[in-house]
Write an enzyme that holds these catalytic residues in place. Structure first.
Site, PDB file in Angstrom:
ATOM      1  N   GLU A   1       0.852  -1.202   0.000  1.00 29.68           N
ATOM      2  CA  GLU A   1       0.000   0.000   0.000  1.00 29.68           C
ATOM      3  C   GLU A   1       0.885   1.249   0.000  1.00 29.68           C
ATOM      4  OE1 GLU A   1      -2.134  -0.022   3.694  1.00 29.68           O
ATOM      5  OE2 GLU A   1      -3.402   1.691   3.205  1.00 29.68           O
TER       6      GLU A   1
ATOM      7  N   LYS B   1      -9.514   2.328  -1.761  1.00 33.40           N
ATOM      8  CA  LYS B   1      -9.763   1.649  -0.471  1.00 33.40           C
ATOM      9  C   LYS B   1     -11.102   2.075   0.116  1.00 33.40           C
ATOM     10  CE  LYS B   1      -7.166   0.832   3.846  1.00 33.40           C
ATOM     11  NZ  LYS B   1      -5.884   1.143   4.517  1.00 33.40           N
TER      12      LYS B   1
ATOM     13  N   CYS C   1      -5.239  -3.282   2.334  1.00 30.67           N
ATOM     14  CA  CYS C   1      -4.952  -3.412   3.769  1.00 30.67           C
ATOM     15  C   CYS C   1      -6.186  -3.641   4.632  1.00 30.67           C
ATOM     16  CB  CYS C   1      -4.132  -2.202   4.233  1.00 30.67           C
ATOM     17  SG  CYS C   1      -3.145  -2.582   5.700  1.00 30.67           S
TER      18      CYS C   1
ATOM     19  N   VAL D   1      -0.128  -2.591  10.489  1.00 32.64           N
ATOM     20  CA  VAL D   1       0.571  -2.230  11.724  1.00 32.64           C
ATOM     21  C   VAL D   1       0.250  -3.221  12.842  1.00 32.64           C
ATOM     22  CG1 VAL D   1       0.780   0.217  11.173  1.00 32.64           C
ATOM     23  CG2 VAL D   1      -1.264  -0.581  12.331  1.00 32.64           C
ATOM     24  N   MET D   2      -0.810  -3.995  12.654  1.00 29.94           N
ATOM     25  CA  MET D   2      -1.149  -5.034  13.628  1.00 29.94           C
ATOM     26  C   MET D   2      -0.790  -6.396  13.015  1.00 29.94           C
ATOM     27  SD  MET D   2      -4.670  -3.488  15.253  1.00 29.94           S
ATOM     28  CE  MET D   2      -5.584  -3.324  13.729  1.00 29.94           C
TER      29      MET D   2
HETATM   30  C1  ACM Z   1      -3.991  -0.243   7.164  1.00 27.08           C
HETATM   31  O1  ACM Z   1      -5.105  -0.340   6.659  1.00 27.08           O
HETATM   32  N1  ACM Z   1      -3.005   0.385   6.531  1.00 27.08           N
HETATM   33  C2  ACM Z   1      -3.714  -0.803   8.487  1.00 27.08           C
END
Ligand code: ACM
Length: 266
Positions: free
Chosen positions: A38, A109, A146, A173-174
């Site tokens: 991303e 997104k 993501c 990030v998770m």
């Molecule tokens: C994300 O959607 N970049 C965690």
């Protein structure tokens, strides 16, 4: 069909360096379909709209997309990549599918994560699938970005629209997604390719670390690839995409046909 992903660390704010890095990491690679993370043109951790405006690009004629078109032509393969997109004064956290002929399809997104809501507009394009063609035959792919993964409706809609491979540029990030993609692949009997980034962005007095561990999962939920959490790596593997056409879990169970839609959304 040769599919794969590129896991790397974009340099925040340096589009030229990011183009150079992608060119270097893909030099001499051979693939039919490759997925990038991303926002690989810009980086992730914005601190102002001015900064975002400078880093975002119009599609199709921005620097990063032009570089992807050149790579796709040279390699005779398709790339799905995240893109920080500017369109009519708004910004979208987008993905592009670039063909060897230089055609570009866009996805924006739908489900923005955390502070992305400060910078981007939520996507406004339908969840389409796209047919890609080559010596590997004709294959339908879908795109999501993501955090879209946590909404099972997105993969399900793409599967119902015929997607055999779900291409998933990410800046996770998770740690949940890499494990959860087993379910997204299995419940839809599709291949999933999650290309995550590594490293940290440090900007505007803030810092954010990304979890790497990019994954490719097959329609039975088997992990074909699990990346490292801290290395730049390009992984390419041969798959048979026709395996995603069979939606049976047992002879008498089919993950799409057995749905009881009349009970779900009322
Ligand atoms: C994300 O959607 N970049 C965690």
């Amino acid at each position: 069909m040769k599919v794969g992903l590129l896991q790397f660390k974009p340099e925040f704010g340096d589009v030229d360096a990011n183009i150079e890095k992608v060119q270097k990491l893909l030099h001499n690679k051979n693939f039919d379909l490759l997925v990038l993370p991303e926002l690989p043109n810009s980086g992730y951790l914005f601190s102002s709209i001015d900064e975002l405006n400078k880093l975002a690009e119009e599609i199709p004629n921005g620097k990063f997309c032009n570089a992807l078109v050149k790579i796709c032509k040279e390699i005779n393969g398709y790339i799905v990549s995240g893109i920080c997109e500017r369109s009519k004064g708004s910004f979208y956290n987008s993905a592009v599918l670039v063909s060897p002929a230089g055609e570009i399809k866009i996805y924006r997104k739908l489900q923005l994560f955390s502070e992305e809501k400060l910078w981007f507009k939520p996507g406004n394009l339908p969840l389409e699938t796209h047919e890609i063609k080559g010596t590997f035959g004709n294959v339908k792919i879908g795109m999501m970005v993501c955090f879209d993964w946590i909404f099972p409706e997105i993969t399900r809609t793409l599967a119902l629209n015929g997607a055999q491979i779900i291409c998933h540029p990410s800046n996770l990030v998770m740690q949940y997604c890499q494990t959860a993609m087993f379910t997204r692949a299995l419940e839809n009997h599709v291949f999933t390719i999650t290309a995550n980034r590594i490293g940290k962005d440090i900007n505007g007095g803030k810092e954010l670390a990304f979890t790497g561990k990019s994954v490719i999962v097959d329609p039975k939920g088997n992990y074909i690839y699990r990346g490292s959490d801290d290395k730049e790596e390009c992984f390419i593997v041969d798959i048979d995409p026709s395996k995603a056409l069979d939606k049976h879990v047992t002879k008498l169970n089919n993950v799409l046909e057995d749905r009881r839609e009349e009970f779900y959304f009322n």
